[in-house]
Design an enzyme around this catalytic site. Structure first.
Site, PDB file in Angstrom:
ATOM      1  N   ARG A   1       0.856  -1.175   0.000  1.00  0.00           N
ATOM      2  CA  ARG A   1       0.000   0.000   0.000  1.00  0.00           C
ATOM      3  C   ARG A   1       0.894   1.227   0.000  1.00  0.00           C
ATOM      4  NH1 ARG A   1      -3.481  -2.685  -1.642  1.00  0.00           N
ATOM      5  NH2 ARG A   1      -5.537  -3.124  -0.765  1.00  0.00           N
TER       6      ARG A   1
ATOM      7  N   GLU B   1      -3.218   7.754  -4.081  1.00  0.00           N
ATOM      8  CA  GLU B   1      -3.714   7.313  -5.387  1.00  0.00           C
ATOM      9  C   GLU B   1      -5.045   7.988  -5.732  1.00  0.00           C
ATOM     10  OE1 GLU B   1      -3.896   3.065  -5.832  1.00  0.00           O
ATOM     11  OE2 GLU B   1      -1.928   2.772  -4.951  1.00  0.00           O
TER      12      GLU B   1
ATOM     13  N   HIS C   1      -1.178   0.467 -10.241  1.00  0.00           N
ATOM     14  CA  HIS C   1      -1.809  -0.480  -9.320  1.00  0.00           C
ATOM     15  C   HIS C   1      -2.339  -1.704 -10.083  1.00  0.00           C
ATOM     16  CE1 HIS C   1      -3.659  -0.655  -5.061  1.00  0.00           C
ATOM     17  NE2 HIS C   1      -3.513  -1.884  -5.532  1.00  0.00           N
TER      18      HIS C   1
END
Length: 315
Positions: free
Chosen positions: A234, A263, A281
């Site tokens: 993450r 993000e 991602h």
């Protein structure tokens, strides 16, 4: 018939099954804000959300209709599970099904950064490549080097197996608790020892408050100047500014990133770096994996609707 909100488009076969079993609303407007999450919790019996939907403590504060959240994804740090438990809302996730796909992305980033593949592709596409050059874009050899893994869960173990079996790498790792590994690997006494020992550091920890900024300036400073850093966990696990500083100043050789602190915002300083491979991602982004994730999330919701305990329940 229970009302189900699905917050992103999912694989069509799974969506069709959901529509046969539930009164489905499919949200196509992107991630849900805190206010939208609160409204959804008040309006629907079950929700199938994913990363970016802001199920904060305040979202759970109202009068809730929802009693089940079947999260699409193994990580669920976008859901305040303590608040969900206090509100009587069950939360499940989707472990196991994305392990191999995410481990593959870790190795993609490791190899692409080590061999300067991003720079090379940009050179070819721009027309700047002048042909074979004996000293052109010299990268870092991978086979036989030391792989450091931060977080030796399912994904960490899969990355270790790829490094050990595929590239004859020595594996060292940091984990919050003692861990028995499936391939030979040495658990070092501290995070900084792993950062200092490894030629390649791959972060594979869960997100959440326990790991926020785990990889801080001091941890990055412990790396070798030739070291390469990879993050597929993450974004908030890494102090992004400290990482950018180290890359700009050449204090580490490079980085491969699939996740970012805010993000989808990626800092301009990071995008400007040649010694960094950046992916949007893609960790679980295969057709097979995403369908399996959707199916598992739905299966948990189906179990709840039938009065059974969801198999992947986390609260």
């Amino acid at each position: 018939m229970l009302r189900l909100l699905i917050t992103r488009p999912i694989a069509e076969p799974v969506l069709a099954q959901a529509r046969r079993l539930f009164d489905v609303t499919l949200h196509t407007g992107g991630k849900l804000s805190e206010a939208e999450c609160a409204a959804a919790l008040a309006e629907y019996d079950c929700i199938l959300p994913t990363l970016g939907d802001q199920f904060t403590a305040r979202a759970f504060a109202g009068d809730l209709r929802c009693r089940m959240i079947g999260n699409f994804g193994v990580g669920y740090n976008h859901i305040d599970t303590d608040a969900a438990a206090r509100a009587g809302v069950i939360v499940s996730n989707t472990p196991d099904v994305l392990t191999d796909a995410t481990a593959d992305i870790a190795m993609t980033l490791l190899l692409a950064t080590a061999r300067r593949a991003g720079e090379g592709e940009r050179m070819v596409r721009s027309g700047r490549w002048g042909g074979f050059d004996v000293k052109g874009l010299l990268g870092t050899h991978v086979t036989g080097k030391t792989l450091g893994i931060v977080g030796m869960g399912r994904i960490g173990q899969a990355i270790a197996a790829r490094g050990y079996h595929g590239f004859n790498m020595k594996v060292v790792f940091h984990n919050r608790s003692p861990k028995v590994t499936r391939v030979p690997a040495l658990q070092l006494e501290s995070l900084h020892h792993v950062m200092a020992e490894a030629d390649f550091v791959v972060v594979a920890t869960p997100g959440g408050t326990a790991t926020t900024k785990l990889i801080d300036a001091a941890a990055i400073a412990a790396m070798k100047p030739s070291g390469i850093f990879v993050n597929i966990s993450r974004g908030e696990v890494v102090d992004e500014t400290a990482l950018i500083d180290a890359l700009e100043q050449g204090r580490i050789a490079g980085a491969g990133l699939d996740v970012y602190e805010n993000e989808p915002h990626v800092p301009e300083r990071l995008r400007a770096l040649e010694n960094c491979v950046l992916l949007p991602h893609l960790g679980s982004a295969t057709q097979e994996t995403r369908q399996a994730m959707a199916q598992m999330a739905l299966d948990n919701i189906i179990a709840f609707s039938e009065g059974r305990d969801p198999p992947q329940r986390v609260t």
